[in-house]
Design a protein around this motif. Structure first.
Motif, PDB file in Angstrom:
ATOM      1  N   VAL A  50      38.115  41.496  31.799  1.00  0.00           N
ATOM      2  CA  VAL A  50      39.523  40.927  31.933  1.00  0.00           C
ATOM      3  C   VAL A  50      40.736  42.190  32.092  1.00  0.00           C
ATOM      4  O   VAL A  50      41.506  43.120  32.842  1.00  0.00           O
ATOM      5  CB  VAL A  50      40.270  39.761  32.143  1.00  0.00           C
ATOM      6  N   ASP A  51      40.379  42.778  30.955  1.00  0.00           N
ATOM      7  CA  ASP A  51      40.756  44.243  30.442  1.00  0.00           C
ATOM      8  C   ASP A  51      40.137  44.703  30.973  1.00  0.00           C
ATOM      9  O   ASP A  51      41.036  45.879  31.746  1.00  0.00           O
ATOM     10  CB  ASP A  51      41.587  44.519  29.433  1.00  0.00           C
ATOM     11  N   ARG A  52      39.428  45.813  31.398  1.00  0.00           N
ATOM     12  CA  ARG A  52      38.716  46.148  32.604  1.00  0.00           C
ATOM     13  C   ARG A  52      38.691  46.284  33.864  1.00  0.00           C
ATOM     14  O   ARG A  52      39.201  47.104  34.704  1.00  0.00           O
ATOM     15  CB  ARG A  52      37.165  46.581  32.299  1.00  0.00           C
ATOM     16  N   ARG A  53      39.339  45.329  34.570  1.00  0.00           N
ATOM     17  CA  ARG A  53      39.437  45.018  35.717  1.00  0.00           C
ATOM     18  C   ARG A  53      40.712  44.584  35.775  1.00  0.00           C
ATOM     19  O   ARG A  53      41.808  46.071  37.027  1.00  0.00           O
ATOM     20  CB  ARG A  53      39.447  43.277  35.526  1.00  0.00           C
ATOM     21  N   ILE A  54      41.650  45.120  34.543  1.00  0.00           N
ATOM     22  CA  ILE A  54      42.874  45.555  34.732  1.00  0.00           C
ATOM     23  C   ILE A  54      43.934  46.890  35.137  1.00  0.00           C
ATOM     24  O   ILE A  54      43.948  47.348  35.626  1.00  0.00           O
ATOM     25  CB  ILE A  54      44.408  44.720  33.275  1.00  0.00           C
ATOM     26  N   LEU A 101      48.844  41.947  40.410  1.00  0.00           N
ATOM     27  CA  LEU A 101      48.325  42.081  39.065  1.00  0.00           C
ATOM     28  C   LEU A 101      47.099  40.819  39.116  1.00  0.00           C
ATOM     29  O   LEU A 101      45.744  40.447  38.952  1.00  0.00           O
ATOM     30  CB  LEU A 101      48.380  42.667  38.080  1.00  0.00           C
ATOM     31  N   ALA A 102      48.161  39.917  38.219  1.00  0.00           N
ATOM     32  CA  ALA A 102      47.713  38.678  38.453  1.00  0.00           C
ATOM     33  C   ALA A 102      46.609  37.706  39.637  1.00  0.00           C
ATOM     34  O   ALA A 102      45.684  37.368  39.091  1.00  0.00           O
ATOM     35  CB  ALA A 102      48.614  37.938  38.011  1.00  0.00           C
ATOM     36  N   GLU A 103      47.272  38.100  40.365  1.00  0.00           N
ATOM     37  CA  GLU A 103      46.928  37.521  42.105  1.00  0.00           C
ATOM     38  C   GLU A 103      44.893  37.996  42.038  1.00  0.00           C
ATOM     39  O   GLU A 103      44.412  37.386  42.378  1.00  0.00           O
ATOM     40  CB  GLU A 103      47.546  37.850  43.111  1.00  0.00           C
ATOM     41  N   ARG A 104      44.855  39.333  41.954  1.00  0.00           N
ATOM     42  CA  ARG A 104      43.923  40.026  42.507  1.00  0.00           C
ATOM     43  C   ARG A 104      42.780  39.939  41.094  1.00  0.00           C
ATOM     44  O   ARG A 104      41.765  39.899  41.449  1.00  0.00           O
ATOM     45  CB  ARG A 104      43.864  41.809  41.952  1.00  0.00           C
ATOM     46  N   ILE A 105      42.915  39.838  39.847  1.00  0.00           N
ATOM     47  CA  ILE A 105      42.550  39.357  38.869  1.00  0.00           C
ATOM     48  C   ILE A 105      42.286  37.638  38.720  1.00  0.00           C
ATOM     49  O   ILE A 105      40.691  37.651  38.171  1.00  0.00           O
ATOM     50  CB  ILE A 105      43.120  40.306  37.746  1.00  0.00           C
ATOM     51  N   THR A 159      51.661  35.147  33.387  1.00  0.00           N
ATOM     52  CA  THR A 159      52.224  35.422  32.535  1.00  0.00           C
ATOM     53  C   THR A 159      51.109  35.937  30.771  1.00  0.00           C
ATOM     54  O   THR A 159      51.113  36.597  30.354  1.00  0.00           O
ATOM     55  CB  THR A 159      52.093  34.344  31.624  1.00  0.00           C
ATOM     56  N   ASN A 160      49.543  35.924  31.118  1.00  0.00           N
ATOM     57  CA  ASN A 160      48.537  36.473  30.982  1.00  0.00           C
ATOM     58  C   ASN A 160      48.265  38.003  31.341  1.00  0.00           C
ATOM     59  O   ASN A 160      48.320  38.950  30.266  1.00  0.00           O
ATOM     60  CB  ASN A 160      47.801  35.532  31.252  1.00  0.00           C
ATOM     61  N   ALA A 161      48.584  38.070  32.512  1.00  0.00           N
ATOM     62  CA  ALA A 161      48.217  39.691  33.013  1.00  0.00           C
ATOM     63  C   ALA A 161      49.443  39.925  32.351  1.00  0.00           C
ATOM     64  O   ALA A 161      48.990  41.246  31.333  1.00  0.00           O
ATOM     65  CB  ALA A 161      48.800  39.594  34.524  1.00  0.00           C
TER      66      ALA A 161
END
Length: 148
Positions: A5-9, A24-28, A33-35
């Motif tokens: 998830v970090d790498r995707r961010i 960002l949250a939608e794409r991942i 909150t997590n993003a």
């Protein structure tokens, strides 16, 4: 350690640093909150060091680019790098192993400005023994993100 998830961010932010946390949250496919928490952690841990615009040098009036290799006196990197950081038109500099000690990327408006950078600024820095220059004719950024 970075997880998937970090790498995707990082991949998303490298492509577009203006991406909102919501997008960002939608794409991942994670919560906002997590993003937000992950981006904050990546900033706090120094993984993300800032956000900036990518500028096309030629379109911005910097039509001459060159790599300048420097040979410096032993143990002068700290002083030389501090001086190089103050030289206008130097975009990046790195300490190397090998034949040359330092490689600097210079983006200048024209050949006259490049000449001034090399001859009037860089070669006059205490600790610089010699320089060698290579003009850049064409360049591109890689298309594969290391964060995918």
């Amino acid at each position: 350690m970075l997880d998937e998830v970090d790498r995707r961010i990082l991949d998303e932010l490298v492509r577009d640093a203006r991406t909102s946390v919501r997008t960002l949250a939608e794409r991942i496919h994670i919560s906002r909150t997590n993003a937000y928490a992950r981006v904050e952690r990546l900033l706090r841990d120094g993984v993300i060091t800032g956000f900036r615009a990518q500028v096309a040098p030629e379109a911005a009036g910097l039509g001459t680019s060159a790599y300048i290799a420097l040979t410096i006196e032993q143990n002068t990197w700290r002083e030389v790098s501090a001086e190089l950081a103050r030289v206008r038109y130097i975009e990046h500099a790195a300490l190397l192993s090998g034949e040359h000690d330092v490689l600097a990327l210079v983006r200048a408006p024209d050949n006259a400005a490049l000449r001034d950078v090399v001859l009037d600024r860089v070669q006059r820095i205490a600790g610089v023994l010699s320089t060698r220059s290579w003009l850049v004719f064409e360049e591109f950024d890689g298309t594969q993100s290391p964060w995918q």
